[in-house]
Scaffold this active site. Structure first.
Site, mmCIF file in Angstrom:
data_model
loop_
_atom_site.group_PDB
_atom_site.id
_atom_site.type_symbol
_atom_site.label_atom_id
_atom_site.label_comp_id
_atom_site.label_asym_id
_atom_site.label_seq_id
_atom_site.Cartn_x
_atom_site.Cartn_y
_atom_site.Cartn_z
ATOM 1 C CE LYS A 44 33.203 80.937 103.328
ATOM 2 N NZ LYS A 44 34.198 81.936 102.866
ATOM 3 C CB SER A 119 35.160 83.829 106.072
ATOM 4 O OG SER A 119 35.173 83.721 104.676
ATOM 5 C CB SER A 143 37.829 83.935 102.941
ATOM 6 O OG SER A 143 37.501 85.031 103.740
#
Lengths: 447, 95
Positions: A44, A119, A143
């Site tokens: 990420k 996210s 997330s």
């Protein structure tokens, strides 16, 4: 390698999960031996990997080239795994759809008109499409688990403090952990066991102290009320409840009386911490710096104005407001007491049960934009996931069913350090319902 | 939240907002504050606040100066500074 790159490029035209893809860039930093030898993984884009950029999905860091590597990534590289790219995300982790990324749109591999969740949407989408067998994400309020559920893969939020946050860009420090999206329970376990552990670079890491009771007898199931879940998610939830009953676990229905207060408490704490953590992005030491400022204060205001997106501004304002003199008792201190109450709720349940099953999210993957769920509805839907962050507990999203062509997951949580207990439940469910793949999936990375 | 409070909060957060942003953010911030007010119903009598869940005490390291990572991290970080003179960071005039 050529066929793998082509496979990734073809998928990327449809889903846009990577912000950067370059299998060669960090290859030299990985050991040529080890249990994960040659296995590609994604990271990420709020987690540091030397050589790659680290944008956090934000214009304020759009051209920031990262000079160091996060501990969790380095541990995986030492075991032979190779970083192939950085994954798209909601700006600074703020969102449930990845639509809040300032740098690209990510689509769900099962239906490209829908979001991959967020996210960590890029991480989950890439695993679901077979671009990588696992990817690191971060989980502040759900997330990792919510996008994993939306994309039909496994998603682990570890116990707070078990995985070093060194190299993870801070958003809400008391809530967040680096987490894992993966194609199987076994892969999730292997990665977790490699990345966990005390780190001198992160003084909030704790000694790992599991009880040793890895097998569960009793699983508590959160009772859901009418209208709490969409029809598809409710149906899927019932199937999971039947499966754990059929697998021989003793199942008892329970309630979490504090659940209705966790979303406001979570957002008070998360935005308060965000307002402090994001103060570092001010145009002085790195990142976007606007030209023509007359004073230091001007420079900060102008750079933050053009560098941050709408959702980030909203959360900074909220966090600043709840911490303002005169408002702290009403908001921040009260939220911290609710944090104690939800922890007490969980402790009561774990006196009677080894694990707790609960939904991940009230709906499946929704369409882009706010037509299905407004931003406020998306926030309210964090209730099942953000509770584990407030309490610091481990939680795992496990694929449950496919409903009308979209995957739906179910969540299990357990006392602190009992990740192995979650993996064992997940493994049994995986035998009954193995991971499903979207059309066009192929395990090209393994050829 | 009225616009005056919003602008005051934005100044504390070093956020410049344009007219449109003030309009939309005033509505969005108010909606969230209304959501926060739900917490007032909760019975928190006698509960201690939780700031973190697992760590019993602050862990500190020995006062031995920075950990030597073996590479040139401070120079690498200085390379990312938007404007500098030598190893000094340049900012606009304070006075």
């Amino acid at each position: 390698m050529k066929k793998y790159k082509e496979y990734v490029e073809n998928w990327e035209k449809k889903i846009g999960s990577f912000l950067q893809f370059d299998p060669e860039k960090a290859k030299a930093d990985s050991s040529s031996e080890g249990p994960l030898k040659g296995i590609p993984f994604g990271v990420k884009d709020n987690i540091a990997v030397k050589g790659f950029d680290m944008t956090c999905g934000s214009k304020i860091l759009e051209n920031f080239n990262c000079p160091y590597t996060a501990t969790a990534v380095e541990k995986l590289q030492n075991k032979g795994a190779v970083v192939v790219g950085k994954m798209n995300m909601d700006e600074f982790g703020m969102g449930s759809s990845t639509d809040n990324s300032a740098l690209g749109e990510t689509n769900n591999p099962w239906d490209t008109s829908r979001v991959a969740g967020g996210s960590s949407g890029g991480s989950a989408a890439a695993v679901a499409a077979g671009l990588v067998p696992f990817a690191l994400g971060s989980d502040t309020g759900g997330s990792v688990r919510q996008p994993a559920s939306f994309c039909g893969v496994y998603g682990l939020k570890p116990t707070y403090g078990t995985v070093s946050r060194y190299g993870l860009t801070a958003y809400a420090s008391s809530l967040e952990t680096i987490g894992i999206c993966a194609e199987s329970t076994a892969m999730t376990r292997d990665v977790f066991n490699i990345i966990k552990g005390i780190d001198v670079m992160d003084n909030t890491t704790v000694d790992y102290k599991p009880s040793g009771k890895d097998d569960s007898n009793t699983i508590a199931v959160l009772k859901v009320g009418e209208g709490d879940l969409s029809d598809d998610v409710l149906n899927s939830y019932k199937v999971s409840q039947q499966r754990i009953t059929d697998l021989g676990y003793t199942v008892t229905e329970v309630e979490l009386p504090t659940l209705k207060y966790v979303v406001p408490a979570y957002y008070v704490i998360a935005t308060a911490e965000a307002s402090a953590n994001l103060a570092r992005f001010n145009g002085i030491r790195y990142g976007l710096a606007e030209k023509g400022a007359e004073t230091p204060s001007d420079l900060m205001q102008m750079s933050r104005h053009s560098g941050f997106g709408d959702e980030v501004k909203l959360r900074i304002l909220l966090g600043t407001y709840v911490l303002r003199s005169g408002f702290q008792d009403q908001y921040y201190h009260r939220a911290q007491k609710i944090r104690t109450a939800i922890l007490n709720d969980f402790n009561r349940i774990f006196e009677q049960a080894d694990a707790l099953m609960l939904p991940v999210f009230p709906t499946g993957a929704f369409h882009h934009g706010s037509s299905d769920l407004t931003q406020l509805q998306q926030k309210s839907a964090d209730l099942y996931t953000c509770s584990a962050n407030l309490a610091g507990l481990p939680a795992l999203a496990v694929p449950s069913t496919i409903e009308k062509g979209l995957p739906i997951g179910v969540q299990f949580t357990a006392p602190a350090f009992e990740e192995e207990r979650l993996f064992r439940i997940s493994e049994k469910l995986e035998e009954v319902f193995p991971v499903q793949n979207p059309e066009g999936y192929s395990k090209e990375w393994n050829k | 939240m009225d616009k005056g409070e919003l602008v005051k909060t934005a100044a504390l957060a070093k956020l410049k907002l344009d007219e449109n942003e003030v309009e939309t953010l005033a509505i969005e911030v108010s909606a969230m504050l209304e959501n926060f007010s739900m917490m007032m119903e909760a019975d928190v009598e006698g509960l201690e606040p939780t700031t973190q869940t697992l760590q019993q005490e602050n862990r500190t390291r020995r006062d031995e100066g920075p950990i030597d990572s073996g590479d040139n991290l401070s120079n690498d970080l200085l390379e990312r500074v938007p404007e500098k003179e030598g190893r000094f960071i340049v900012i606009p005039n304070v006075i």
